[in-house]
Each structure stands twice: as structure tokens, then as C-alpha cells.
Motif scaffolding. Structure first.
Motif, PDB file in Angstrom:
ATOM      1  N   UNK A  24       0.922  -1.060   0.074  1.00  0.00           N
ATOM      2  CA  UNK A  24       0.000  -0.089  -0.078  1.00  0.00           C
ATOM      3  C   UNK A  24       0.965   1.139   0.088  1.00  0.00           C
ATOM      4  N   UNK A  25       1.992   1.097   0.704  1.00  0.00           N
ATOM      5  CA  UNK A  25       2.921   2.148   0.577  1.00  0.00           C
ATOM      6  C   UNK A  25       3.411   2.541  -0.716  1.00  0.00           C
ATOM      7  N   UNK A  26       3.637   1.623  -1.447  1.00  0.00           N
ATOM      8  CA  UNK A  26       4.391   1.261  -2.873  1.00  0.00           C
ATOM      9  C   UNK A  26       3.355   1.966  -3.717  1.00  0.00           C
ATOM     10  N   UNK A  27       2.018   1.497  -3.669  1.00  0.00           N
ATOM     11  CA  UNK A  27       0.657   1.535  -4.482  1.00  0.00           C
ATOM     12  C   UNK A  27      -0.194   1.579  -3.782  1.00  0.00           C
ATOM     13  N   UNK A  28      -0.598   2.927  -3.427  1.00  0.00           N
ATOM     14  CA  UNK A  28      -1.991   3.240  -2.607  1.00  0.00           C
ATOM     15  C   UNK A  28      -3.220   2.792  -3.296  1.00  0.00           C
ATOM     16  N   UNK A  29      -3.085   2.421  -4.677  1.00  0.00           N
ATOM     17  CA  UNK A  29      -4.399   2.100  -5.297  1.00  0.00           C
ATOM     18  C   UNK A  29      -4.704   0.841  -5.666  1.00  0.00           C
ATOM     19  N   UNK A  30      -3.811  -0.262  -4.898  1.00  0.00           N
ATOM     20  CA  UNK A  30      -3.773  -1.570  -5.201  1.00  0.00           C
ATOM     21  C   UNK A  30      -5.224  -2.250  -4.414  1.00  0.00           C
ATOM     22  N   UNK A  31      -6.218  -2.360  -4.927  1.00  0.00           N
ATOM     23  CA  UNK A  31      -7.488  -2.667  -4.126  1.00  0.00           C
ATOM     24  C   UNK A  31      -7.520  -4.063  -3.598  1.00  0.00           C
ATOM     25  N   UNK A  32      -6.698  -4.866  -4.455  1.00  0.00           N
ATOM     26  CA  UNK A  32      -6.472  -6.396  -3.842  1.00  0.00           C
ATOM     27  C   UNK A  32      -5.939  -6.479  -2.433  1.00  0.00           C
ATOM     28  N   UNK A  33      -5.036  -5.631  -2.328  1.00  0.00           N
ATOM     29  CA  UNK A  33      -4.326  -5.684  -1.186  1.00  0.00           C
ATOM     30  C   UNK A  33      -5.013  -5.077  -0.184  1.00  0.00           C
TER      31      UNK A  33
END
Length: 195
Positions: free
Chosen positions: A138-147
Motif C-alpha cells: 500500500x505504501x508503494x501503490x496506494x491504489x492496489x485494491x486487492x491488497x
């Protein structure tokens, strides 16, 4: 396509990637193969060819390509991640985990192996480690819904209901059609109402 005298590896590689992205696998494979005739240790070509084989369900060919890519370039994080996916598919979680860790060691901001480590640690029941890797994604990609969805599941396992609700909502905010997050959020709300 290219005549032998004017064959340029960089141009061929760019065209192969374009075909690969557009799922013209036959054309991409042909170009990758031509490049490998000239430069058999081209790590990125081997890795990409492995991706096509994996997409086509030819896991042994994919595995061989990834192994050759790693041999050609032991710092190619994506090849370690991709090889880890082969082992994960073959139910060898521990070998997959080691490969994902190596990919993260090589590139700590590479989303895929961090996400994959979250999945493995969740499956192994180590929810605290899974949580660490999902939070890193989430820190790397705050738009990763699966995460967000997977982190919410971990939150539930750890008894963190408020965080679970927040993370399900974030997954749905990013992707309003995220079926798993919608379902999981509904079940969580139902469980809270019943309690």
C-alpha cells in the motif's frame, strides 16, 4: 519482419514487447527467439519469454526461461518473482517464499513480490508478517485494491475489526466492483450486527 543484415536487437526487443503487451504472443515469441539466437543470455528476453510460456500454461518452459534469466542476470528481481510464481502454482510455498524474498532484497519497492509474500504468509497462518507485506504494498501503490481487501482479511484474523472495515471500504472506493471486498464487507457487517 527483419532481414538478417539489418537485424537490430533493440528494435526487435521493442517490437517484441509491443506484441507481448498486445497479447500477440506468437509474434512476440518469434522475435524473442530471434534475439536469443544472437544473444542467448539476454536476461530480459528470457524473462519475457517465460512470461508468455506461463500465460500459455507451459510452466516447465517458463521455469527454464526464468532460471536462464537469473543465470544471465542474478540481479533481475522480476525473474525471481516470476520463478516464485511457478513454485507457488506447484504448491511449493517455501521455495516460492525464498524467491519472492530474493526479489524484494533486489528491489524493495517492487510491488509484486511484496504482495506475493503477503499471500504466502497469510496461507502459512503468519498474519503479522502478511500484514507487514500488505502494508508495504500500500505504501508503494496506494491504489492496489486487492491488497486492501487482503489486508482487511488479515485485520479480521487479528481481531482488528475497525481496520478491517476501513480497508474493505478503501478497496471498494478504489474499485466499486471489487466482488470480494463487497462480499467480505457485507459479511463483516453481518457478523458485527449479529454479535
Amino acid at each position: 519482419m527483419f532481414d538478417k543484415k539489418s537485424f537490430n536487437i533493440q528494435d526487435a526487443f521493442k517490437l517484441a514487447i509491443k506484441n507481448h503487451i498486445n497479447k500477440k504472443f506468437k509474434e512476440a515469441k518469434k522475435l524473442y527467439s530471434e534475439i536469443l539466437k544472437i544473444k542467448p543470455d539476454h536476461a530480459n528476453v528470457l524473462n519475457n519469454l517465460g512470461e508468455i510460456f506461463r500465460a500459455e500454461g507451459e510452466t516447465e518452459k517458463a521455469k527454464t526461461c526464468y532460471e536462464k534469466a537469473i543465470e544471465a542476470n542474478p540481479n533481475l528481481a522480476s525473474a525471481f518473482n516470476n520463478l516464485g510464481l511457478i513454485y507457488l502454482k506447484n504448491k511449493d510455498k517455501f521455495k516460492a517464499k525464498d524467491l519472492f524474498i530474493k526479489a524484494v532484497d533486489l528491489d524493495s519497492n517492487f510491488t509484486n513480490p511484496n504482495y506475493n509474500l503477503g499471500i504466502i504468509y497469510k496461507e502459512l497462518g503468519d498474519y503479522n508478517k502478511a500484514k507487514i507485506f500488505y502494508e508495504k504494498v500500500i505504501k508503494i501503490n496506494p491504489n492496489h485494491s486487492d491488497t486492501y481487501n487482503n489486508l482487511a482479511i488479515i485485520n479480521e484474523e487479528l481481531g482488528e475489526t475497525k481496520n478491517a472495515r476501513k480497508n474493505y471500504n478503501k478497496a471498494i472506493e478504489i474499485n466499486p466492483k471489487h466482488i470480494n471486498a463487497l462480499w467480505n464487507s457485507h459479511i463483516l457487517a453481518f457478523d458485527i450486527d449479529e454479535a
